[in-house]
Design a protein around this motif. Structure first.
Motif, mmCIF file in Angstrom:
data_model
loop_
_atom_site.group_PDB
_atom_site.id
_atom_site.type_symbol
_atom_site.label_atom_id
_atom_site.label_comp_id
_atom_site.label_asym_id
_atom_site.label_seq_id
_atom_site.Cartn_x
_atom_site.Cartn_y
_atom_site.Cartn_z
ATOM 1 N N SER A 40 -4.270 8.035 -0.706
ATOM 2 C CA SER A 40 -4.365 6.575 -1.133
ATOM 3 C C SER A 40 -4.129 5.682 0.017
ATOM 4 O O SER A 40 -4.733 4.477 -0.252
ATOM 5 N N LEU A 41 -3.385 6.080 0.968
ATOM 6 C CA LEU A 41 -3.331 5.060 2.364
ATOM 7 C C LEU A 41 -4.547 4.825 2.834
ATOM 8 O O LEU A 41 -5.034 3.638 3.128
ATOM 9 N N TRP A 42 -5.326 5.827 2.774
ATOM 10 C CA TRP A 42 -6.874 5.664 3.622
ATOM 11 C C TRP A 42 -7.744 4.701 2.523
ATOM 12 O O TRP A 42 -8.437 4.007 3.060
ATOM 13 N N PRO A 58 0.746 -1.359 -0.063
ATOM 14 C CA PRO A 58 -0.028 -0.040 -0.076
ATOM 15 C C PRO A 58 0.732 1.257 -0.079
ATOM 16 O O PRO A 58 0.622 2.237 -0.581
ATOM 17 N N ILE A 59 2.122 1.313 0.767
ATOM 18 C CA ILE A 59 2.684 2.449 0.689
ATOM 19 C C ILE A 59 3.428 2.842 -0.644
ATOM 20 O O ILE A 59 3.657 3.888 -1.177
ATOM 21 N N PRO A 101 -7.408 -1.831 5.091
ATOM 22 C CA PRO A 101 -8.372 -3.048 4.900
ATOM 23 C C PRO A 101 -9.851 -2.737 5.404
ATOM 24 O O PRO A 101 -9.916 -2.125 6.677
ATOM 25 N N LYS A 102 -10.503 -3.478 4.916
ATOM 26 C CA LYS A 102 -12.079 -2.963 5.077
ATOM 27 C C LYS A 102 -12.396 -3.933 6.258
ATOM 28 O O LYS A 102 -12.413 -5.157 6.034
ATOM 29 N N LYS A 103 -13.259 -3.521 7.125
ATOM 30 C CA LYS A 103 -13.644 -4.350 8.289
ATOM 31 C C LYS A 103 -15.045 -5.095 7.612
ATOM 32 O O LYS A 103 -15.975 -4.177 7.178
ATOM 33 N N PRO A 104 -14.982 -6.263 8.110
ATOM 34 C CA PRO A 104 -16.366 -6.885 7.740
ATOM 35 C C PRO A 104 -17.762 -6.192 8.386
ATOM 36 O O PRO A 104 -17.623 -5.986 9.732
#
Length: 438
Positions: free
Chosen positions: A66-68, A7-8, A72-75
């Motif tokens: 971009s980092l935001w 991601p970075i 990872p999306k929380k379920p």
């Protein structure tokens, strides 16, 4: 198989591309400044620190964005039926703070220093709150995109400036007259746009706003053109003028004369008008008219299929929103002491519309928060004089007001696309669902 990009690394790549785009677009405008020299020729002055600062700001903002986006999306938990906790203390506490604000500023800063804080961060913000709540009826509740809302604001201001010296009536009597005249114009503009929707409606209302401003500029016999109207009767406390002398407000109540007394009274007057606009909007939402506005906003075709008269619904939305704009225009004329066309440009309409959109269309609390944020932050830019030591003595922070509004719009589209307060209390609340009988 290729290894996944971290991601970075992806954020750095996006930030570098965004920085190159910003550098290419802003290079001829930000990096150099053109000033006429003694021979009346343009001389370019380099402003590399300012240009590099813009590039660094673009890099940092795009990197964080971009980092935001790559986090990872929380379920999401399964939807549960739950009622929100009612915070009954919030509205009384906010109202108490608003009532105590000018008195607290006067007590802590004194009469002279309190002038700016009561006027700029009090009266001005409340005027935009009143305008935002008026436009919220047209845009937020009825879904009619109005880009010429400043025209009704202008009508209210000029109505008071023209009628006050001619009739000799007090502003208490002229205040509703200004609102009714603006509502009449809202009713008139509603007729030609009954069949228009979306972008076409926005274009027509934009043209109407510019027409009113151009008439104010060119009708010199009545409006005095760009010079504007001045010398009309000012604000009084039930007939007591805010002047020094034995017949003034301060002498009548045994107070030491101070100019802040007029601003404090105007502050409470604008606050009262804003609260009335808020009360009317909330009450109308629960009435059939308010529900008809929301039906029109959601689907005009379905609204017609239900047998609702969309023409009357649109006319009432335009007229009522214009009424509160006319009230705000009258109060603006009392505050400024001069009414000129330069105060009613398209920028004002864009600012009011941005307040409604950023706050959350249809949300009273969100509109008030957005007005305080946009107008308050714009005025705080005037206090950032220390930035001249970084960007040079010619740097004026107030010139970047609309740039900050644009950045706020972009940020809201990414993080909260429905506005600061995206949830609204439903018009009709249903109780607990009846249990199914076997």
């Amino acid at each position: 198989m290729s290894e996944p990009v971290s991601p970075i690394s992806h954020a750095l790549k996006d930030a570098a591309i965004a920085t190159l785009i910003v550098a290419g677009l802003s290079f001829p405008i930000i990096a150099f400044r053109a000033d006429p020299d003694f021979s009346n020729m343009l001389a370019l002055t380099a402003r590399w620190p300012l240009f590099l600062s813009f590039c660094a700001l673009a890099f940092g903002l795009r990197f964080l964005l971009s980092l935001w986006a790559s986090r990872p999306k929380k379920p999401q938990a399964p939807a549960a039926v739950a009622t929100a906790k009612k915070r009954g203390w919030l509205a009384p506490a906010a109202l108490a703070a608003l009532v105590a604000y000018p008195l607290a500023v006067l007590a802590f800063l004194g009469p002279q220093a309190a002038l700016k804080w009561v006027d700029t961060f009090g009266v001005q913000i409340l005027l935009y709150v009143l305008l935002g709540w008026g436009l919220n009826i047209t845009v937020g509740l009825a879904g009619l995109l109005d880009l010429g809302y400043v025209a009704f604001y202008c009508v209210g201001a000029y109505a008071y400036a023209l009628l006050a010296p001619l009739t000799g009536l007090s502003f208490w009597l002229l205040l509703p007259v200004c609102g009714l005249l603006a509502a009449l114009w809202g009713f008139c503009i509603g007729f030609p746009v009954l069949r228009l929707r979306g972008d076409y409606l926005a274009i027509v209302t934009l043209a109407f706003g510019e027409m009113v401003r151009i008439v104010a500029v060119n009708w010199d016999v009545v409006t005095h053109g760009e010079a504007g109207l001045y010398g009309y009767p000012g604000l009084t406390f039930f007939g007591l003028p805010f002047v020094a002398g034995p017949r003034g407000f301060a002498a009548h109540f045994g107070l030491h004369f101070a100019g802040v007394h007029k601003l404090i009274f105007l502050y409470y007057l604008v606050l009262l008008m804003a609260l009335i606009a808020n009360f009317v909007s909330i009450r109308l939402r629960r009435l059939p008219l308010g529900r008809a506005w929301e039906a029109l906003r959601e689907d005009e075709i379905a609204c017609r299929a239900l047998g609702l008269d969309t023409a009357n619904i649109k006319l009432t939305a335009f007229a009522l929103g214009a009424f509160f704009a006319g009230i705000a225009g009258c109060l603006f004329a009392l505050r400024q002491g001069v009414v000129s066309p330069s105060s009613f440009t398209f920028t004002e309409s864009a600012t009011i519309l941005a307040i409604v959109v950023l706050g959350g269309a249809g949300s009273q609390l969100g509109v008030a928060m957005a007005a305080a944020l946009i107008v308050g932050s714009s005025e705080l830019l005037r206090e950032l004089t220390f930035l001249k030591a970084i960007f040079g003595p010619d740097f004026d922070p107030t010139q970047y007001r609309m740039l900050l509004v644009g950045l706020a719009m972009v940020a809201m589209m990414n993080f909260r696309p429905r506005g600061l307060v995206s949830t609204r209390q439903p018009t009709i609340l249903l109780g607990k669902a009846a249990e199914a009988k076997p």
